[in-house]
Design a protein around this motif. Structure first.
Motif, PDB file in Angstrom:
ATOM      1  N   THR A 126       0.830  -1.206   0.000  1.00 36.41           N
ATOM      2  CA  THR A 126       0.000   0.000   0.000  1.00 36.41           C
ATOM      3  C   THR A 126       0.862   1.252   0.000  1.00 36.41           C
ATOM      4  O   THR A 126       0.636   2.197  -0.761  1.00 36.41           O
ATOM      5  N   LEU A 127       1.880   1.255   0.855  1.00 35.77           N
ATOM      6  CA  LEU A 127       2.757   2.421   0.964  1.00 35.77           C
ATOM      7  C   LEU A 127       3.547   2.633  -0.316  1.00 35.77           C
ATOM      8  O   LEU A 127       3.662   3.753  -0.817  1.00 35.77           O
ATOM      9  N   GLU A 128       4.084   1.558  -0.868  1.00 38.64           N
ATOM     10  CA  GLU A 128       4.908   1.687  -2.065  1.00 38.64           C
ATOM     11  C   GLU A 128       4.076   2.089  -3.274  1.00 38.64           C
ATOM     12  O   GLU A 128       4.536   2.843  -4.132  1.00 38.64           O
ATOM     13  N   ASN A 129       2.842   1.619  -3.329  1.00 36.82           N
ATOM     14  CA  ASN A 129       1.987   1.958  -4.468  1.00 36.82           C
ATOM     15  C   ASN A 129       1.560   3.417  -4.463  1.00 36.82           C
ATOM     16  O   ASN A 129       1.270   3.984  -5.513  1.00 36.82           O
ATOM     17  N   ARG A 130       1.510   4.026  -3.265  1.00 37.05           N
ATOM     18  CA  ARG A 130       1.083   5.418  -3.219  1.00 37.05           C
ATOM     19  C   ARG A 130       2.251   6.377  -3.033  1.00 37.05           C
ATOM     20  O   ARG A 130       2.064   7.570  -2.892  1.00 37.05           O
ATOM     21  N   ALA A 131       3.468   5.844  -3.028  1.00 37.72           N
ATOM     22  CA  ALA A 131       4.630   6.712  -2.857  1.00 37.72           C
ATOM     23  C   ALA A 131       4.816   7.596  -4.088  1.00 37.72           C
ATOM     24  O   ALA A 131       4.735   7.121  -5.215  1.00 37.72           O
ATOM     25  N   PRO A 132       5.070   8.873  -3.886  1.00 35.09           N
ATOM     26  CA  PRO A 132       5.261   9.770  -5.024  1.00 35.09           C
ATOM     27  C   PRO A 132       6.635   9.570  -5.651  1.00 35.09           C
ATOM     28  O   PRO A 132       7.565   9.115  -4.991  1.00 35.09           O
ATOM     29  N   PRO A 133       6.785   9.885  -6.931  1.00 36.59           N
ATOM     30  CA  PRO A 133       8.106   9.814  -7.543  1.00 36.59           C
ATOM     31  C   PRO A 133       9.031  10.857  -6.925  1.00 36.59           C
ATOM     32  O   PRO A 133       8.573  11.862  -6.386  1.00 36.59           O
ATOM     33  N   GLU A 134      10.328  10.607  -7.014  1.00 33.61           N
ATOM     34  CA  GLU A 134      11.285  11.557  -6.455  1.00 33.61           C
ATOM     35  C   GLU A 134      11.208  12.874  -7.217  1.00 33.61           C
ATOM     36  O   GLU A 134      11.185  12.898  -8.449  1.00 33.61           O
ATOM     37  N   VAL A 135      11.157  13.958  -6.479  1.00 35.20           N
ATOM     38  CA  VAL A 135      11.024  15.278  -7.088  1.00 35.20           C
ATOM     39  C   VAL A 135      12.415  15.897  -7.233  1.00 35.20           C
ATOM     40  O   VAL A 135      13.179  15.933  -6.266  1.00 35.20           O
ATOM     41  N   PRO A 136      12.767  16.394  -8.424  1.00 34.89           N
ATOM     42  CA  PRO A 136      14.078  17.026  -8.608  1.00 34.89           C
ATOM     43  C   PRO A 136      14.277  18.187  -7.640  1.00 34.89           C
ATOM     44  O   PRO A 136      13.335  18.913  -7.320  1.00 34.89           O
ATOM     45  N   ARG A 137      15.522  18.379  -7.194  1.00 35.86           N
ATOM     46  CA  ARG A 137      15.815  19.404  -6.191  1.00 35.86           C
ATOM     47  C   ARG A 137      15.439  20.801  -6.675  1.00 35.86           C
ATOM     48  O   ARG A 137      14.960  21.626  -5.901  1.00 35.86           O
ATOM     49  N   GLN A 138      15.656  21.076  -7.964  1.00 38.68           N
ATOM     50  CA  GLN A 138      15.334  22.411  -8.471  1.00 38.68           C
ATOM     51  C   GLN A 138      13.832  22.663  -8.437  1.00 38.68           C
ATOM     52  O   GLN A 138      13.379  23.774  -8.149  1.00 38.68           O
ATOM     53  N   VAL A 139      13.055  21.615  -8.706  1.00 35.55           N
ATOM     54  CA  VAL A 139      11.593  21.747  -8.649  1.00 35.55           C
ATOM     55  C   VAL A 139      11.160  22.051  -7.215  1.00 35.55           C
ATOM     56  O   VAL A 139      10.299  22.904  -6.974  1.00 35.55           O
ATOM     57  N   ILE A 140      11.771  21.355  -6.252  1.00 36.70           N
ATOM     58  CA  ILE A 140      11.459  21.606  -4.841  1.00 36.70           C
ATOM     59  C   ILE A 140      11.814  23.043  -4.472  1.00 36.70           C
ATOM     60  O   ILE A 140      11.048  23.734  -3.792  1.00 36.70           O
ATOM     61  N   ALA A 141      12.984  23.502  -4.923  1.00 33.56           N
ATOM     62  CA  ALA A 141      13.417  24.875  -4.630  1.00 33.56           C
ATOM     63  C   ALA A 141      12.435  25.890  -5.213  1.00 33.56           C
ATOM     64  O   ALA A 141      12.104  26.899  -4.572  1.00 33.56           O
ATOM     65  N   ASP A 142      11.952  25.618  -6.424  1.00 38.35           N
ATOM     66  CA  ASP A 142      10.986  26.522  -7.054  1.00 38.35           C
ATOM     67  C   ASP A 142       9.681  26.562  -6.261  1.00 38.35           C
ATOM     68  O   ASP A 142       9.070  27.627  -6.094  1.00 38.35           O
ATOM     69  N   ARG A 143       9.254  25.404  -5.768  1.00 38.62           N
ATOM     70  CA  ARG A 143       8.020  25.355  -4.979  1.00 38.62           C
ATOM     71  C   ARG A 143       8.193  26.099  -3.657  1.00 38.62           C
ATOM     72  O   ARG A 143       7.298  26.829  -3.220  1.00 38.62           O
ATOM     73  N   LEU A 144       9.350  25.908  -3.015  1.00 41.44           N
ATOM     74  CA  LEU A 144       9.615  26.606  -1.756  1.00 41.44           C
ATOM     75  C   LEU A 144       9.591  28.122  -1.943  1.00 41.44           C
ATOM     76  O   LEU A 144       9.131  28.862  -1.069  1.00 41.44           O
ATOM     77  N   ALA A 145      10.090  28.569  -3.082  1.00 42.22           N
ATOM     78  CA  ALA A 145      10.154  30.007  -3.349  1.00 42.22           C
ATOM     79  C   ALA A 145       8.764  30.627  -3.466  1.00 42.22           C
ATOM     80  O   ALA A 145       8.607  31.845  -3.303  1.00 42.22           O
ATOM     81  N   ARG A 146       7.756  29.801  -3.724  1.00 42.74           N
ATOM     82  CA  ARG A 146       6.384  30.296  -3.848  1.00 42.74           C
ATOM     83  C   ARG A 146       5.714  30.493  -2.494  1.00 42.74           C
ATOM     84  O   ARG A 146       4.662  31.127  -2.407  1.00 42.74           O
ATOM     85  N   LEU A 147       6.307  29.948  -1.433  1.00 44.12           N
ATOM     86  CA  LEU A 147       5.713  30.082  -0.103  1.00 44.12           C
ATOM     87  C   LEU A 147       5.929  31.489   0.437  1.00 44.12           C
ATOM     88  O   LEU A 147       6.991  32.086   0.246  1.00 44.12           O
ATOM     89  N   THR A 148       4.930  31.996   1.137  1.00 38.88           N
ATOM     90  CA  THR A 148       5.100  33.275   1.820  1.00 38.88           C
ATOM     91  C   THR A 148       6.010  33.080   3.032  1.00 38.88           C
ATOM     92  O   THR A 148       6.293  31.946   3.444  1.00 38.88           O
ATOM     93  N   GLU A 149       6.443  34.183   3.611  1.00 41.39           N
ATOM     94  CA  GLU A 149       7.300  34.098   4.793  1.00 41.39           C
ATOM     95  C   GLU A 149       6.588  33.364   5.930  1.00 41.39           C
ATOM     96  O   GLU A 149       7.186  32.542   6.624  1.00 41.39           O
ATOM     97  N   ARG A 150       5.303  33.642   6.117  1.00 44.57           N
ATOM     98  CA  ARG A 150       4.540  32.981   7.179  1.00 44.57           C
ATOM     99  C   ARG A 150       4.392  31.491   6.891  1.00 44.57           C
ATOM    100  O   ARG A 150       4.513  30.655   7.797  1.00 44.57           O
ATOM    101  N   GLU A 151       4.142  31.136   5.636  1.00 44.94           N
ATOM    102  CA  GLU A 151       4.019  29.723   5.277  1.00 44.94           C
ATOM    103  C   GLU A 151       5.333  28.984   5.517  1.00 44.94           C
ATOM    104  O   GLU A 151       5.335  27.829   5.946  1.00 44.94           O
ATOM    105  N   GLN A 152       6.449  29.656   5.260  1.00 49.59           N
ATOM    106  CA  GLN A 152       7.747  29.042   5.525  1.00 49.59           C
ATOM    107  C   GLN A 152       7.949  28.817   7.023  1.00 49.59           C
ATOM    108  O   GLN A 152       8.513  27.801   7.433  1.00 49.59           O
TER     109      GLN A 152
END
Length: 202
Positions: A126-152
């Protein structure tokens, strides 16, 4: 370096009967699983590593925090771990409640080894079937940059295992506002819960 494929799937066993606890731990290890043994829900919360691939074998009747209370606490923390409930015959109605709250299976005592191993294997699948694919580090960095200061700020506290009410008190805002921030963090980070965030940022 140890990779996730080198690390055995971990089975957390929470059971207050020492003999049963040791027996279940030996059973898991004999079949190639890692085993972390806990006598109480509080012990589990101290030893739990959300970054590991794992499932939880949980007795409902425990000293201190009950199995149902632990399940609710994990849900509040956003922890996504498959739970197999172990219950005495008279506790079947409670086990059904646990299933409705998200447990994937329940087993009546005395626990049959083959039945438990089947449940653990199903939890792993069950866990392995719902595990998300590995997200590239740059994509993660781009997503983090979209967070407001309070969200961070909220994200920082979430990654340290704090509850909504604890974060609200720390930041001087309402729990409802924290829930809104959590929803926006999940949306912007494209994460289903704290486990996904830990995998991305851990």
């Amino acid at each position: 370096m140890v990779t996730s494929s080198d690390t055995p799937f971990e089975v957390y066993v929470v059971e207050d009967d020492d003999a049963v606890l040791k027996s279940l731990g030996a059973l898991m290890e004999a079949h190639g699983y890692g085993a972390t043994l806990c006598r109480t829900a509080e012990d589990f919360l101290k030893s739990f590593d959300p970054a590991r691939r794992a499932c939880l074998v949980l007795d409902l009747r425990l000293p201190g925090m009950s199995g149902m209370q632990l399940q609710a606490r994990l849900a509040e923390m956003g922890v996504d771990i498959p739970i197999v409930v172990v219950t005495a015959h008279g506790d079947v109605p409670i086990a059904v409640q646990a299933m409705r709250a998200g447990a994937i299976d329940f087993i009546e005592k005395p626990t049959e080894a083959e039945r438990l191993l089947e449940a653990v294997a199903a939890a792993r699948a069950t866990l392995e079937n719902r595990a998300p694919p590995e997200v590239p580090r740059q994509v993660i960095a781009d997503r983090l940059a979209r967070l407001t200061e309070r969200e961070q700020e909220v994200l920082h506290h979430l990654l340290h295992g704090k509850l909504n009410k604890e974060i609200a008190a720390e930041l001087g805002i309402s729990q409802r506002t924290i829930e809104v921030h959590r929803a926006r963090i999940r949306e912007k980070m494209q994460a289903r819960g704290i486990a996904d965030l830990i995998r991305m940022l851990g």
